[in-house]
Design an enzyme around this catalytic site. Structure first.
Site, PDB file in Angstrom:
ATOM      1  CD  GLU A 194      24.645 -18.370  10.836  1.00 29.61           C
ATOM      2  OE1 GLU A 194      24.437 -17.403  11.610  1.00 29.61           O
ATOM      3  OE2 GLU A 194      24.837 -19.657  11.227  1.00 29.61           O
ATOM      4  CD  GLU A 249      27.543 -22.135  13.067  1.00 32.91           C
ATOM      5  OE1 GLU A 249      26.494 -21.844  13.712  1.00 32.91           O
ATOM      6  OE2 GLU A 249      28.470 -21.150  13.113  1.00 32.91           O
TER       7      GLU A 249
END
Ligand code: GBH
Length: 485
Positions: free
Chosen positions: A176, A378
């Site tokens: 991320e 995720e």
């Protein structure tokens, strides 16, 4: 070969990945054990006396996974029947000075994690970076704000590949970039390194993060290692607040470009999305050689997609506006009706809107960038630490089962519609240190006995949501949760 996997009773294609994920700072503890040096998160939280993080907690001990991995890893396998354990490597453990010498003890730890996974029939997805930069590189040149990071990350990656390259079926360069750049820098940073700055620093960080990713991939490919390599990106799906408004539809598309495309487009096209380039706000541009290095720099893309939002254009947006240069206002509650975009959860940002988020995220990546190998790398929901509830009640986490039921249905539909979904990795294997929510918000499929300050026996107890996932993915149970235990 791994056992057959299922989704809603239908066999999943061979090679589909079912795993669970954790990250180093959130589980390992042992913050100064052996050769480990401090990371920016250690420094950000270890001496923190303010109450910014719930109960002043930090990751000094976390789940003590550094010492408990020999029993934790078999537990992940038994409780969840995952075929892959997705973990992240602490740069500070393996290369304590940030560059140069490798620590034998650090390497041995990750070798042992891989060995313990293999011993119970699991492969590994290994991530080089989940936000825990060596503090020395922050002090020396400002970490992600300097081009130096690209060379240092390349060297770190090269050394890790040399040591462990063929031992992981999949490599993730970093987790991320959007989040560690926008939360660590900018006007109001709440994550390490917490440098109060402007959107320009956020974009500078992103720029070098993308180049560092591409440099690591180049080393991986030069080394001829066996596995696949990719990246994990986060972001939700942005929907027009009023679907009949052209301005809102345009704003929603712009938000997708700025919040997802900004990380993803360079990997597929070699450059930022046209709307981001046209904004004229980017402090840095890619050279021709950099574009070449970026384009095609993923074998797979991991989506860390949790939630979604509605957007409208910001009125009178100028460089002084909070939302500049994106210039969109975002809502998870409809300002006209008060209606939530989905079921609220213990995290203020996280609403349960699986069709928009999971189906929509996969569709967006496939249609916008022709992504051919998409993992839900995720997703998950937190619940508040319920220290005062009976354990049986905490473990009967039906709200989380409802969350995953939606995720599984959205994934089923994506597969039925022909989208290239190739894996599912719920967050997280086990309760852990939830960054700025400390130990007070729990995302685990396995419970850890500690309180909101992270104090307790550390005993582990599987939750019902883990049994539910195990049943659907490995036994062919229906998604609708009846009779699954
Ligand atoms: C994941 O990011 C992380 O990879 C993982 O480490 C973490 O445990 C998990 O989320 C659950 O939080 O508080 O309003 O500033 C998911 C994307 C982006 C979601 C940043 C939370 C902060 C919103 N995250 N966002 S806010």
């Amino acid at each position: 070969a791994p056992a057959q996997l299922f989704l809603d009773g239908k066999a999943l294609p061979e090679g589909f990945i079912y795993g669970c994920a954790t990250s180093a700072y959130q589980i390992e503890g042992a913050w100064n054990a052996d050769d480990k040096s401090p990371s920016i998160w250690d420094v950000f939280l270890h001496n923190k006396t303010t109450n910014d993080v719930t109960y002043g907690s930090n990751g000094d001990v976390a789940d003590d996974f550094y010492h408990r991995y020999p029993t934790d890893i078999p537990l992940f396998r038994n409780a969840l029947a995952v075929q892959t354990y997705d973990f992240t490597i602490a740069w500070t453990r393996i290369m304590p000075a940030g560059r140069g010498a490798l620590s034998d003890k650090g390497l041995a730890f990750y070798r042992n994690v891989i060995r313990a996974s293999n011993a119970v029939g699991m492969s590994n997805i290994c991530t080089l970076y989940h936000w825990d930069l060596p503090q020395s590189l922050q002090d020396e040149y400002g970490g992600w704000l300097s081009r130096n990071i690209v060379d240092d990350f390349r060297a770190y990656a090269k050394a890790v590949f040399k040591a462990l390259g063929d031992d992981c079926s999949h490599w993730v360069t970093m987790n991320e970039p959007r989040t560690f750049c926008t939360e660590g820098f900018g006007p109001d940073p709440d994550s390490a390194p917490g440098v109060v700055s402007t959107f320009k620093e956020q974009y500078t960080c992103m720029h070098y993060a993308l180049l560092a990713h591409a440099a690591a991939v180049e080393e991986f490919r030069l080394g001829g290692y066996k596995g696949k390599i990719g990246i994990k990106v986060d972001g939700g799906v942005s929907l027009p607040l009023d679907p009949s408004s052209a301005a809102d539809r345009e704003a929603a598309a712009r938000t997708m470009d700025f919040e997802v495309g900004r990380d993803v487009a360079p990997l597929y096209t070699g450059d930022y999305p046209p709307s981001v380039l046209a904004s004229g706000a980017l402090p840095l541009k890619f050279t021709a050689a950099e574009k070449k290095m970026l384009k095609g720099s993923v074998d797979f893309i991991g989506l860390d997609f949790y939630t979604s939002q509605w957007v409208t254009p910001t009125k009178n947006c100028t460089p002084d506006s909070d939302t500049y240069p994106e210039c969109t206002d975002q809502f998870q509650q409809d300002p006209r009706t008060g209606l939530d975009i989905g079921r609220p959860t213990a995290s203020s940002w996280n609403f349960d809107a699986p069709h928009a988020t999971i189906y929509g995220g996969i569709k967006y990546l496939a249609e916008t960038y022709n992504a051919t190998n998409i993992l839900i790398s995720e997703t998950g929901m937190g619940v508040l630490n319920e220290t005062n509830l009976p354990l049986e009640q905490v473990l009967e986490d039906v709200d989380r089962i409802a969350w995953y039921r939606g995720v599984l249905s959205a994934m089923r539909q994506a597969l039925d519609d022909g989208f290239p979904l190739t894996g599912f990795i719920p967050w997280s294997c086990i309760d852990n240190f939830e960054w700025t929510d400390g130990y007070n918000v729990r995302f685990g499929l396995i419970q850890v006995a500690y309180d909101a300050a992270g104090k307790g026996s550390q005993a582990r107890h599987p939750k019902l949501s883990g049994a539910y996932l195990k049943g659907v993915l490995t036994k062919g149970n229906p998604i609708n949760p009846y009779n699954f235990v």
